[in-house]
Design a protein around this motif. Structure first.
Motif, PDB file in Angstrom:
ATOM      1  N   MET A  85       0.840  -1.177   0.000  1.00 17.10           N
ATOM      2  CA  MET A  85       0.000   0.000   0.000  1.00 17.10           C
ATOM      3  C   MET A  85       0.883   1.237   0.000  1.00 17.10           C
ATOM      4  SD  MET A  85      -2.790   1.096   2.826  1.00 17.10           S
ATOM      5  CE  MET A  85      -3.719   2.554   2.513  1.00 17.10           C
ATOM      6  N   THR A  86       0.555   2.173  -0.807  1.00 23.70           N
ATOM      7  CA  THR A  86       1.256   3.443  -0.747  1.00 23.70           C
ATOM      8  C   THR A  86       0.409   4.399   0.066  1.00 23.70           C
ATOM      9  OG1 THR A  86       0.220   4.147  -2.784  1.00 23.70           O
ATOM     10  CG2 THR A  86       2.375   3.096  -2.970  1.00 23.70           C
ATOM     11  N   GLY A  87       1.023   5.427   0.616  1.00 24.50           N
ATOM     12  CA  GLY A  87       0.266   6.369   1.434  1.00 24.50           C
ATOM     13  C   GLY A  87       0.406   6.052   2.906  1.00 24.50           C
ATOM     14  N   PRO A  88      -0.731   5.900   3.616  1.00 26.73           N
ATOM     15  CA  PRO A  88      -0.696   5.730   5.059  1.00 26.73           C
ATOM     16  C   PRO A  88       0.141   4.520   5.487  1.00 26.73           C
ATOM     17  CG  PRO A  88      -2.957   6.001   4.296  1.00 26.73           C
ATOM     18  CD  PRO A  88      -2.092   5.838   3.094  1.00 26.73           C
ATOM     19  N   THR A  89       0.980   4.721   6.486  1.00 24.62           N
ATOM     20  CA  THR A  89       1.779   3.619   6.998  1.00 24.62           C
ATOM     21  C   THR A  89       1.583   3.417   8.485  1.00 24.62           C
ATOM     22  OG1 THR A  89       3.648   5.113   7.287  1.00 24.62           O
ATOM     23  CG2 THR A  89       3.561   3.843   5.232  1.00 24.62           C
ATOM     24  N   SER A  90       0.948   4.358   9.162  1.00 25.22           N
ATOM     25  CA  SER A  90       0.683   4.232  10.585  1.00 25.22           C
ATOM     26  C   SER A  90      -0.413   3.196  10.805  1.00 25.22           C
ATOM     27  CB  SER A  90       0.237   5.587  11.141  1.00 25.22           C
ATOM     28  OG  SER A  90      -0.371   5.435  12.396  1.00 25.22           O
ATOM     29  N   PRO A  91      -0.256   2.336  11.818  1.00 24.87           N
ATOM     30  CA  PRO A  91      -1.325   1.362  12.104  1.00 24.87           C
ATOM     31  C   PRO A  91      -2.683   2.032  12.297  1.00 24.87           C
ATOM     32  CG  PRO A  91       0.637   0.799  13.337  1.00 24.87           C
ATOM     33  CD  PRO A  91       0.900   2.132  12.686  1.00 24.87           C
ATOM     34  N   ASP A  92      -2.701   3.209  12.908  1.00 33.00           N
ATOM     35  CA  ASP A  92      -3.972   3.898  13.132  1.00 33.00           C
ATOM     36  C   ASP A  92      -4.640   4.337  11.831  1.00 33.00           C
ATOM     37  OD1 ASP A  92      -3.786   3.610  15.886  1.00 33.00           O
ATOM     38  OD2 ASP A  92      -2.724   5.503  16.123  1.00 33.00           O
ATOM     39  N   GLU A  93      -3.867   4.434  10.761  1.00 32.21           N
ATOM     40  CA  GLU A  93      -4.421   4.832   9.472  1.00 32.21           C
ATOM     41  C   GLU A  93      -4.948   3.648   8.668  1.00 32.21           C
ATOM     42  OE1 GLU A  93      -2.224   8.472   7.651  1.00 32.21           O
ATOM     43  OE2 GLU A  93      -0.696   7.184   8.596  1.00 32.21           O
ATOM     44  N   VAL A  94      -4.541   2.432   9.008  1.00 32.45           N
ATOM     45  CA  VAL A  94      -4.931   1.280   8.198  1.00 32.45           C
ATOM     46  C   VAL A  94      -5.775   0.249   8.937  1.00 32.45           C
ATOM     47  CG1 VAL A  94      -2.978   1.511   6.618  1.00 32.45           C
ATOM     48  CG2 VAL A  94      -2.773   0.039   8.639  1.00 32.45           C
ATOM     49  N   MET A  95      -5.939   0.417  10.271  1.00 32.85           N
ATOM     50  CA  MET A  95      -6.752  -0.544  11.011  1.00 32.85           C
ATOM     51  C   MET A  95      -7.522   0.144  12.120  1.00 32.85           C
ATOM     52  SD  MET A  95      -4.289  -2.579  13.722  1.00 32.85           S
ATOM     53  CE  MET A  95      -2.806  -2.639  12.733  1.00 32.85           C
ATOM     54  N   ASP A  96      -8.634  -0.492  12.485  1.00 33.59           N
ATOM     55  CA  ASP A  96      -9.427  -0.035  13.617  1.00 33.59           C
ATOM     56  C   ASP A  96      -9.871  -1.270  14.391  1.00 33.59           C
ATOM     57  OD1 ASP A  96     -10.944   2.024  15.117  1.00 33.59           O
ATOM     58  OD2 ASP A  96     -12.673   0.916  14.351  1.00 33.59           O
ATOM     59  N   VAL A  97      -9.743  -1.209  15.713  1.00 30.67           N
ATOM     60  CA  VAL A  97     -10.200  -2.297  16.577  1.00 30.67           C
ATOM     61  C   VAL A  97     -11.160  -1.699  17.588  1.00 30.67           C
ATOM     62  CG1 VAL A  97      -9.535  -4.066  18.248  1.00 30.67           C
ATOM     63  CG2 VAL A  97      -8.035  -3.573  16.307  1.00 30.67           C
ATOM     64  N   ALA A  98     -12.372  -2.256  17.663  1.00 32.02           N
ATOM     65  CA  ALA A  98     -13.379  -1.736  18.589  1.00 32.02           C
ATOM     66  C   ALA A  98     -14.263  -2.884  19.077  1.00 32.02           C
ATOM     67  CB  ALA A  98     -14.229  -0.688  17.896  1.00 32.02           C
ATOM     68  N   ALA A  99     -14.734  -2.745  20.320  1.00 31.19           N
ATOM     69  CA  ALA A  99     -15.643  -3.737  20.901  1.00 31.19           C
ATOM     70  C   ALA A  99     -17.062  -3.201  20.871  1.00 31.19           C
ATOM     71  CB  ALA A  99     -15.232  -4.052  22.326  1.00 31.19           C
ATOM     72  N   GLU A 100     -18.010  -4.104  20.633  1.00 28.13           N
ATOM     73  CA  GLU A 100     -19.419  -3.759  20.698  1.00 28.13           C
ATOM     74  C   GLU A 100     -19.912  -4.028  22.116  1.00 28.13           C
ATOM     75  OE1 GLU A 100     -21.618  -5.572  17.528  1.00 28.13           O
ATOM     76  OE2 GLU A 100     -20.435  -4.506  16.024  1.00 28.13           O
ATOM     77  N   PRO A 101     -21.071  -3.494  22.498  1.00 27.43           N
ATOM     78  CA  PRO A 101     -21.566  -3.679  23.867  1.00 27.43           C
ATOM     79  C   PRO A 101     -21.695  -5.143  24.300  1.00 27.43           C
ATOM     80  CG  PRO A 101     -22.817  -1.951  22.777  1.00 27.43           C
ATOM     81  CD  PRO A 101     -21.916  -2.575  21.731  1.00 27.43           C
ATOM     82  N   ASP A 102     -21.965  -6.049  23.344  1.00 28.65           N
ATOM     83  CA  ASP A 102     -22.111  -7.467  23.707  1.00 28.65           C
ATOM     84  C   ASP A 102     -20.774  -8.207  23.750  1.00 28.65           C
ATOM     85  OD1 ASP A 102     -21.485  -7.734  21.015  1.00 28.65           O
ATOM     86  OD2 ASP A 102     -23.249  -8.930  20.521  1.00 28.65           O
ATOM     87  N   GLY A 103     -19.660  -7.490  23.539  1.00 26.34           N
ATOM     88  CA  GLY A 103     -18.337  -8.098  23.622  1.00 26.34           C
ATOM     89  C   GLY A 103     -17.711  -8.440  22.289  1.00 26.34           C
ATOM     90  N   LEU A 104     -18.507  -8.537  21.246  1.00 26.10           N
ATOM     91  CA  LEU A 104     -17.946  -8.840  19.930  1.00 26.10           C
ATOM     92  C   LEU A 104     -16.922  -7.770  19.565  1.00 26.10           C
ATOM     93  CD1 LEU A 104     -19.439 -10.304  16.887  1.00 26.10           C
ATOM     94  CD2 LEU A 104     -18.573  -8.001  16.581  1.00 26.10           C
ATOM     95  N   VAL A 105     -15.788  -8.191  19.022  1.00 23.17           N
ATOM     96  CA  VAL A 105     -14.728  -7.266  18.637  1.00 23.17           C
ATOM     97  C   VAL A 105     -14.657  -7.199  17.118  1.00 23.17           C
ATOM     98  CG1 VAL A 105     -12.243  -6.793  18.772  1.00 23.17           C
ATOM     99  CG2 VAL A 105     -13.439  -7.757  20.746  1.00 23.17           C
ATOM    100  N   ARG A 106     -14.489  -5.989  16.602  1.00 24.26           N
ATOM    101  CA  ARG A 106     -14.332  -5.773  15.164  1.00 24.26           C
ATOM    102  C   ARG A 106     -12.930  -5.262  14.882  1.00 24.26           C
ATOM    103  NH1 ARG A 106     -19.117  -4.865  11.869  1.00 24.26           N
ATOM    104  NH2 ARG A 106     -20.975  -5.239  13.126  1.00 24.26           N
ATOM    105  N   LEU A 107     -12.263  -5.943  13.962  1.00 27.34           N
ATOM    106  CA  LEU A 107     -10.980  -5.487  13.423  1.00 27.34           C
ATOM    107  C   LEU A 107     -11.240  -5.150  11.966  1.00 27.34           C
ATOM    108  CD1 LEU A 107      -7.895  -5.139  13.086  1.00 27.34           C
ATOM    109  CD2 LEU A 107      -7.739  -7.634  12.883  1.00 27.34           C
ATOM    110  N   SER A 108     -11.070  -3.888  11.617  1.00 27.16           N
ATOM    111  CA  SER A 108     -11.331  -3.439  10.241  1.00 27.16           C
ATOM    112  C   SER A 108     -10.042  -2.943   9.603  1.00 27.16           C
ATOM    113  CB  SER A 108     -12.360  -2.303  10.240  1.00 27.16           C
ATOM    114  OG  SER A 108     -13.561  -2.724  10.833  1.00 27.16           O
ATOM    115  N   TRP A 109      -9.763  -3.464   8.406  1.00 27.31           N
ATOM    116  CA  TRP A 109      -8.600  -3.027   7.622  1.00 27.31           C
ATOM    117  C   TRP A 109      -9.074  -2.070   6.556  1.00 27.31           C
ATOM    118  CZ3 TRP A 109      -4.026  -4.170   9.528  1.00 27.31           C
ATOM    119  CH2 TRP A 109      -3.873  -5.306  10.313  1.00 27.31           C
ATOM    120  N   SER A 110      -8.323  -1.009   6.314  1.00 23.54           N
ATOM    121  CA  SER A 110      -8.644  -0.072   5.242  1.00 23.54           C
ATOM    122  C   SER A 110      -8.426  -0.745   3.890  1.00 23.54           C
ATOM    123  CB  SER A 110      -7.746   1.165   5.330  1.00 23.54           C
ATOM    124  OG  SER A 110      -7.970   1.848   6.534  1.00 23.54           O
TER     125      SER A 110
END
Length: 124
Positions: A1-26
């Motif tokens: 990938m060209t452009g963003p190289t910071s982990p915060d720019e290419v991924m997001d990790v968040a938990a939902e209220p029921d505990g399920l965790v989402r890992l999203s890649w750009s």
């Protein structure tokens, strides 16, 4: 990938209220071993002392390197993993990654988010 190289720019990790965790890649991200290590550490930090299902949104990911596949094959705090893609290319990458080693927890590929969430939540 060209452009963003910071982990915060290419991924997001968040938990939902029921505990399920989402890992999203750009879209367009080349997932390296280093990024995979950071992602798994973040998932473990969100989960703390519990194990929860993990939804990995990998739609239009450019590549998952061999080193990243090896990281993802190790046990983490996820008790089930659904890989969510949107194309035949995503499916090929997921099948290749899943075929490298036996996965430490039940892991499946989906193109339908509702089906993935249902499978994750049924397995609790």
């Amino acid at each position: 990938m060209t452009g963003p190289t910071s982990p915060d720019e290419v991924m997001d990790v968040a938990a939902e209220p029921d505990g399920l965790v989402r890992l999203s890649w750009s879209p367009g991200t080349r997932v390296t071993g280093e990024l995979a290590e950071i992602a798994m550490a973040r998932v473990d930090a969100v989960n703390g002392d519990t194990e929860n299902p993990l939804l990995v949104a990998m739609r239009l990911t450019a590549e998952v390197t061999r080193d990243a596949r090896m990281v993802f094959a190790r046990k983490c705090s996820a008790n089930r993993i659904a890989l969510l893609g949107s194309s035949a290319v995503d499916r090929v990458m997921a099948n290749f990654a899943l075929g490298v080693r036996t996965q430490p927890v039940p892991t499946r590929f989906f193109t339908d988010e509702a089906a993935a969430l249902d499978w994750l939540r049924r397995g609790r």
